[in-house]
Each structure stands twice: as structure tokens, then as C-alpha cells.
Design a protein around this motif. Structure first.
Motif, short mmCIF file in Angstrom:
data_model
loop_
_atom_site.label_atom_id
_atom_site.label_comp_id
_atom_site.label_asym_id
_atom_site.label_seq_id
_atom_site.Cartn_x
_atom_site.Cartn_y
_atom_site.Cartn_z
N ARG A 85 85.48 44.20 68.54
CA ARG A 85 86.82 44.01 68.00
C ARG A 85 86.98 42.62 67.37
NH1 ARG A 85 90.74 47.50 72.09
NH2 ARG A 85 90.22 49.38 70.93
N ASP A 101 90.35 45.34 76.92
CA ASP A 101 91.48 46.05 76.32
C ASP A 101 92.67 45.10 76.19
OD1 ASP A 101 93.03 48.34 75.50
OD2 ASP A 101 93.90 48.40 77.52
N ASP A 157 94.39 43.21 72.54
CA ASP A 157 95.75 43.29 71.97
C ASP A 157 96.32 41.89 71.77
OD1 ASP A 157 95.64 46.06 72.02
OD2 ASP A 157 97.63 46.30 72.90
MG MG Z 1 94.14 48.91 73.91
#
Ligand code: MG
Ligand code: IPM
Length: 371
Positions: free
Chosen positions: A112, A267, A271
Motif C-alpha cells: 500500500r 489495515d 487508512d
Molecule cells: Mg482497511
């Protein structure tokens, strides 16, 4: 025959809107590919009791790579209420299809990147350029959970002294989720992160954990990281607790290059990091295994915007760029990224997150112009 066979899974909600945007730029790139659309998403859960039907999995196996839009996921009870009445007592249980895809295809790296493109008014700072390596197959997402707590599980856990205080809690008044971390999974995600740092000449890899409290699992991955870091003399290993990391990422995000974390921590920090570079409209994600990969925007399906073409497709377009890179289409990937960067810099078109009035497809067409 085309060079690539690409699976396209729009999903539901705004997933369909952003996939349409991706197809506009792919058409302009003239990639030598055949696109196969697959069925996945909330409607298939409601109708068939499976949001990721077996036929879709079989279809994916016949493709080289997958582009994925977004899917609605809801907690267990809410999902059951929306299931077709005839299926309600058939033992169907909702499990996020993207999480299943990651596990079934062993897509162990969730890559990411969070990069502040110049001119984006939503950048928290303009000098942020970090990449998150999130372990994608186990940890808190291993899926080994219990409610009500079966007696044999409770009994087994009683070998641990701290379990004593729970020994008399009624089975339906106690729930259990597990965080399972194996040497194999920890090693391969760390390896990916270190190799990336070495190749891209990043000065540090930060392991984001909580070993002061999660002593066994946190300590376990930290130990593997420390040992592995000796093989990379030019890359420093930084260790951060996940709570402190949330603070540091607000304080000095520009100091960080590569972050590596277990599934749930990854996770959460992804964000947070996405918001630093414009929010979920700019955050892309690659689920990468040794043989197969699924590229997607980090955002969810935002059901209230379904079919309104309101959301920013940049995340989806950047995911498409990641897919091209993974396929080895370096030039096409660069050209797409340059086009996206130009549209951001010019700021002539913008979706509602940028206080603009352009539609999802307007942005895609503007990007396609610069390809
Ligand atoms: Mg997420
Ligand atoms: C993500 C999402 C997913 C996750 C959800 C939709 C299951 O939040 O890709 O970050 O938790 O991994």
C-alpha cells in the motif's frame, strides 16, 4: 490471442463506478489484453449465500491477474438479515470476499503505497512517500474465532494461568478471536519489505507491532525482523509500537519510508497513512502472491454513492498502474502515473472530496487525455 487475460471484478457499490474509470484508461493504453468480468459482491450473498461464488474462483484461476473494485461487507448478524429467507437456516455465514481471495490465492503481501502527489490540496504534507507492507493472510484475520465459546476450546486454553478468570463465564457471554502468526508468513512479508527498501534505496524499514503487550506474537515477528535486518546493512530497522506509530505518522510522516505490519495493524495504519495523502480516494493497494495478484483501491464500496459516479477514481487508477508494473509493463505504468500526477497538479477536474463537481468518469477521461 491476447498477451494477458485480466479478470475484472467490479463488486458492488462504487466498485462498479471506479472499475469503469479504470477501463477508460486501460483502453487508452492499448494493453494487449482480454478482460473477463466475474461475479462477486453483496448481491450474490443475498441471492446465493456466497459473495464469492466458486465459479468466480475458477474463472480467476484462468487469468493472469485481477482488477478489483469494491465490495460491501457487514458484521455477521446484519449480513444474515439480508440473506434470502430460504437460505437463512442453511448455515451460510458471511465472510469478506476480498479477505477470502487474499487467503485462497495466498496473496501474502498487501502493498500500500502512500505518496503525496504535488498539487493535491488534500495532502497533509507534500513530502510524504511511504509504502506499507501489510501481511495479508493471517494474524488477526486468520479467521479462527469462536462464539459461543466451545467447552473444549475453553478447556484447552486453561493451560494458560491468565485463562483462570474466564473459566466460569457462560459460553454465550464470552467470545474469542485469535491472532495467529507463523514463521513462514512473518518471514516472507519481512523479506518483501527489506528487499523493497534495498532496491529502492530507502533508509529504513519500520516494524509496527505491540510486543510490549502482545508478547508472544509481537515478540515473535520482532525477533525474526531483527535477525533478518543483519542481512541488510544499508537499511536500518526501526521498531515502533502501533499506538505510538499512529502518533508519529501525524507528527513526522516524512521520516518514514517502508512500514511492515501484521494484518490488522497494517489495515489500521494504512487508512491513517491514506488520509495523509488525500484520503481513500488516493490510496491504492496490491494483494500480491508468488503467482497471482489482485489490485484494488483501499476504499470500500460506499453504498450510498452507488451509481452516482461521485467518488474519486484516483485510487483505482493508481491500483491499475500497480497492476501494469506487476505485469512488467513498466512503460505503460509510468505513463499512467505521469498522467494521473499531471491531472492532480493541474487541478482542473476534481471530485467532491476535492470540492469539485467532476464525475468519476470525468477524472478518468482527463487522465486518459495525458496518456
Ligand atoms: Mg482497511
Ligand atoms: C482493506 C479493507 C478490508 C480489510 C475489508 C473490506 C475487509 O478494510 O482492504 O483495508 O479489512 O482488509
Amino acid at each position: 490471442m491476447s498477451r494477458y487475460r485480466i479478470a475484472v471484478l467490479p463488486g458492488d457499490g462504487v466498485g462498479r463506478d471506479v472499475i469503469e474509470a479504470a477501463m477508460i484508461v486501460l483502453e487508452k493504453i492499448h494493453l494487449d489484453a482480454e478482460y473477463v468480468e466475474g461475479e462477486i459482491g453483496w448481491d450474490f450473498w443475498c441471492e446465493e449465500g456466497d459473495a464469492l461464488p466458486e465459479r468466480t474462483i475458477e474463472m480467476l484461476k484462468e487469468t493472469d491477474v485481477c482488477l478489483f473494485g469494491a465490495i460491501t461487507s457487514k458484521p455477521k448478524e446484519d449480513a444474515l438479515r439480508e440473506l434470502r429467507p430460504e437460505l437463512r437456516d442453511k448455515g451460510c455465514s458471511y465472510y469478506s470476499p476480498i479477505v477470502r481471495l487474499r487467503q485462497e490465492f495466498d496473496l501474502y503481501t498487501n502493498l500500500r503505497p502512500c505518496k503525496a502527489y504535488p498539487g493535491n490540496p488534500l495532502n497533509y504534507r507534500d513530502d510524504i512517500d511511504l509504502v506499507i507492507f501489510r501481511e495479508n493472510t493471517e494474524g488477526m484475520y486468520a479467521g479462527v474465532e469462536f462464539y459461543p465459546l466451545p467447552e473444549e476450546v475453553r478447556r484447552a486454553l486453561l493451560i494458560h494461568p491468565k485463562m483462570k478468570k474466564f473459566q466460569d463465564v457462560p459460553a454465550d457471554e464470552i467470545s474469542l478471536s485469535t491472532r495467529i502468526m507463523t514463521k513462514k508468513a512473518c518471514t516472507r512479508i519481512l523479506r518483501r519489505a527489506f528487499e523493497y527498501a534495498k532496491k529502492e534505496k530507502r533508509k529504513s524499514v519500520t516494524i509496527v507491532e505491540k510486543p510490549n503487550v502482545l508478547r508472544e506474537t509481537g515478540g515473535f515477528i520482532l525477533d525474526i525482523a531483527r535477525k533478518m535486518s543483519r542481512e541488510y546493512p544499508d537499511v536500518e530497522l526501526w521498531e515502533a509500537n502501533v499506538d505510538a506509530m499512529a502518533m508519529w505518522l501525524i507528527k513526522n510522516p516524512q521520516d518514514y519510508g517502508v512500514l511492515v505490519a501484521e494484518n490488522l495493524f497494517g489495515d489500521i495504519i494504512s487508512d491513517l497513512s491514506a488520509q495523509l495523502v488525500g484520503g481513500l480516494g488516493f490510496a491504492c493497494s496490491g494483494n500480491i502472491g508468488d503467482e497471482y495478484a489482485v489490485f484494488e483501491p483501499t476504499h470500500g464500496s460506499a453504498p450510498k454513492y452507488t451509481g452516482m459516479y461521485r467518488v474519486n477514481p484516483t485510487a483505482m487508477l493508481l491500483a491499475t498502474k500497480m497492476m501494469l508494473e506487476w505485469l512488467g509493463e513498466g512503460e505503460a505504468a509510468e505513463s499512467l502515473e505521469r498522467a494521473i500526477a499531471t491531472v492532480i497538479k493541474e487541478g482542473k477536474v476534481g471530485t467532491y472530496d476535492l470540492k469539485g463537481r467532476s464525475s468519476t468518469l470525468d477524472i478518468a477521461r482527463a487522465v486518459a487525455e495525458f496518456i
